[in-house]
Scaffold this motif. Structure first.
Motif, mmCIF file in Angstrom:
data_model
loop_
_atom_site.group_PDB
_atom_site.id
_atom_site.type_symbol
_atom_site.label_atom_id
_atom_site.label_comp_id
_atom_site.label_asym_id
_atom_site.label_seq_id
_atom_site.Cartn_x
_atom_site.Cartn_y
_atom_site.Cartn_z
ATOM 1 N N ILE A 30 0.871 -1.171 0.000
ATOM 2 C CA ILE A 30 0.000 0.000 0.000
ATOM 3 C C ILE A 30 0.911 1.225 0.000
ATOM 4 C CG2 ILE A 30 -1.866 1.210 1.175
ATOM 5 C CD1 ILE A 30 -2.644 -1.490 2.430
ATOM 6 N N HIS A 31 0.769 2.035 -1.021
ATOM 7 C CA HIS A 31 1.745 3.067 -1.375
ATOM 8 C C HIS A 31 1.494 4.365 -0.610
ATOM 9 C CE1 HIS A 31 4.121 4.668 -5.143
ATOM 10 N NE2 HIS A 31 4.716 4.962 -3.999
ATOM 11 N N TYR A 65 3.593 -2.210 3.062
ATOM 12 C CA TYR A 65 3.135 -0.827 2.963
ATOM 13 C C TYR A 65 4.352 0.082 2.948
ATOM 14 C CZ TYR A 65 3.772 -0.543 8.102
ATOM 15 O OH TYR A 65 4.277 -0.563 9.381
ATOM 16 N N SER A 66 4.137 1.333 2.525
ATOM 17 C CA SER A 66 5.273 2.242 2.374
ATOM 18 C C SER A 66 4.870 3.655 2.760
ATOM 19 C CB SER A 66 5.779 2.219 0.930
ATOM 20 O OG SER A 66 4.914 2.957 0.080
ATOM 21 N N LEU A 90 7.860 8.525 9.109
ATOM 22 C CA LEU A 90 8.047 7.255 9.804
ATOM 23 C C LEU A 90 6.978 6.983 10.855
ATOM 24 C CD1 LEU A 90 11.895 7.597 10.070
ATOM 25 C CD2 LEU A 90 10.696 5.831 8.763
ATOM 26 N N GLN A 91 6.474 8.011 11.498
ATOM 27 C CA GLN A 91 5.492 7.795 12.550
ATOM 28 C C GLN A 91 4.212 7.121 12.043
ATOM 29 O OE1 GLN A 91 6.053 7.948 15.702
ATOM 30 N NE2 GLN A 91 3.968 7.373 16.303
ATOM 31 N N PRO A 92 3.644 7.538 10.887
ATOM 32 C CA PRO A 92 2.470 6.815 10.379
ATOM 33 C C PRO A 92 2.750 5.346 10.069
ATOM 34 C CG PRO A 92 2.662 8.940 9.312
ATOM 35 C CD PRO A 92 3.934 8.737 10.088
ATOM 36 N N LEU A 93 3.980 5.021 9.674
ATOM 37 C CA LEU A 93 4.327 3.628 9.421
ATOM 38 C C LEU A 93 4.264 2.827 10.719
ATOM 39 C CD1 LEU A 93 7.339 4.003 6.950
ATOM 40 C CD2 LEU A 93 4.916 3.675 6.421
ATOM 41 N N THR A 98 5.897 -6.643 5.212
ATOM 42 C CA THR A 98 7.041 -5.787 4.890
ATOM 43 C C THR A 98 6.675 -4.323 5.069
ATOM 44 O OG1 THR A 98 6.513 -5.532 2.523
ATOM 45 C CG2 THR A 98 7.825 -7.455 3.160
ATOM 46 N N VAL A 99 7.697 -3.506 5.268
ATOM 47 C CA VAL A 99 7.532 -2.060 5.303
ATOM 48 C C VAL A 99 8.661 -1.441 4.494
ATOM 49 C CG1 VAL A 99 8.804 -1.866 7.491
ATOM 50 C CG2 VAL A 99 7.288 -0.012 6.770
ATOM 51 N N LEU A 100 8.311 -0.472 3.658
ATOM 52 C CA LEU A 100 9.290 0.229 2.832
ATOM 53 C C LEU A 100 9.309 1.699 3.242
ATOM 54 C CD1 LEU A 100 9.775 -0.021 -1.012
ATOM 55 C CD2 LEU A 100 9.635 2.211 0.091
ATOM 56 N N CYS A 101 10.483 2.192 3.578
ATOM 57 C CA CYS A 101 10.652 3.620 3.830
ATOM 58 C C CYS A 101 11.734 4.138 2.888
ATOM 59 C CB CYS A 101 11.022 3.885 5.289
ATOM 60 S SG CYS A 101 12.480 3.006 5.829
ATOM 61 N N TYR A 102 11.619 5.403 2.500
ATOM 62 C CA TYR A 102 12.577 5.922 1.524
ATOM 63 C C TYR A 102 13.161 7.255 1.972
ATOM 64 C CZ TYR A 102 8.703 8.853 -0.227
ATOM 65 O OH TYR A 102 7.676 9.754 -0.342
#
Length: 344
Positions: free
Chosen positions: A144-145, A178-179, A183-186, A199-203
């Motif tokens: 989920i982007h 999700y991505s 960072l807090q919403p993740l 999985t979690v993607l952060c950029y």
């Protein structure tokens, strides 16, 4: 993980080269991903990579060299990235790679409404469209982007996520992720839906200019999530060529990055390689995702992971860290505020 990964295919891969790559289990999944992975975002036209043929050659070269994880999304050029990757994957053994795509973010636009749709209906349609573009019956992960752009996270939990879970039951994906940039919403989302994400993607959150991911790595790992660290070059900000005009970072951050790149250019060193090598030292992420739309960029990144930095490059990196890299290189909330203001 030493030796050959589960994705190794004799006759397709260059075995000697593949053995030089490191592989790590992605959270609790059964995916053993290469530490270096392919980001499909740079196949969108707003990155200026116009040669489809060169992108396909770069993908084949990266895959044969042991890179086994590919990330894309409908948003990247309104399907252009998925279409090019679909062409690149023709004739490639399906067992030779893992692939992820996304839902919820779709079009370039002036408002949140123009770009995002977290509804179950659109999510289901998007998944089928992505599979069609990719020429696949299923992908390994659907993400989920950019969840921070939802009006609230309850919409993600109650609308988007159940639709992706239904797709998993139908065999269209194996895992769910999700991505996002903030960072807090993740963190909040996994607490709202414990055990439902893999999985979690952060950029752009562990770079030469920003180390804010450090605070969150222990939490993500405690939740059993496979952590994907993307955009270590901060979407082109930390390269000798510099960012594209649309980059949302404020001018003071762009100035710091420009000081780094100007110095690197004067020393005959590529800033992107320094940025990638610096980020890849971080413990916790299973893979580091970077756009590789040309063979030259693939070579730069492979060299970084295989050989590290030369003494000269280490000197340049140290100089940049000491003189230019203030760890406040964030643009959190700027894009969201702009899009929501446009809506009003």
């Amino acid at each position: 993980m030493a030796g050959l990964p589960p994705t190794f295919v004799k006759g397709f891969h260059d075995e000697e080269v593949v053995r030089k790559m490191n592989y790590t289990q992605l959270g609790k999944t059964d995916l053993f991903v290469s530490r270096l992975s392919i980001g499909g975002g740079t196949l969108a036209p707003y990155y200026g990579n116009d040669s489809e043929e060169e992108a396909i050659r770069a993908f084949h070269y990266a895959l044969k060299s042991g890179v086994n994880y590919i990330d894309t999304a409908p948003y990247y050029g309104q399907g252009r990235s998925e279409k090019i990757i679909g062409k690149a994957l023709k004739g490639i053994p399906r067992e030779a790679y893992y692939i992820a795509t996304k839902v919820a973010r779709y079009n370039m636009g002036d408002t949140v409404d123009a770009q995002f749709d977290f509804s179950a209906k659109k999510t289901k349609e998007s998944i089928d469209q992505s599979l069609s573009y990719l020429g696949l019956d299923s992908v390994d992960i659907i993400q989920i982007h950019d969840v921070e752009f939802a009006d609230n996270l309850d919409i993600v939990v109650n609308e988007t996520l159940p639709a992706v879970e239904e797709a998993r039951k139908q065999g269209k994906t194996r895992y769910i992720g999700y991505s996002g940039y903030p960072l807090q919403p993740l963190k909040e989302l996994i607490l709202k839906a414990p055990g439902r994400f893999d999985t979690v993607l952060c950029y752009s959150r562990y770079t030469l200019l920003d180390d804010s991911l450090l605070e969150y790595v222990p939490f993500f790992l405690e939740q059993g999530l496979g952590l994907i660290c993307a955009a270590s070059v901060a979407m082109g900000l930390l390269t000798n060529d510099g960012p594209r005009p649309w980059h949302v970072a404020p001018d003071e951050i762009k100035k710091q990055a420009r000081l780094c790149s100007d110095y690197c250019i004067s020393q005959g060193v590529e800033l992107g390689k320094l940025a990638m090598s610096y980020a890849a030292e971080l413990k916790g992420p299973a893979t580091f995702l970077v756009g590789m739309a040309t063979i030259d960029i693939v070579d730069i990144n492979l060299d970084s992971f295989w050989n590290g930095l030369t003494p000269k490059e280490k000197e340049v990196l140290d100089y940049c860290l000491k003189n230019f890299c203030v760890k406040k290189g964030q643009w959190e909330g700027l894009e969201l505020a702009k899009l929501r203001a446009a809506r009003k």
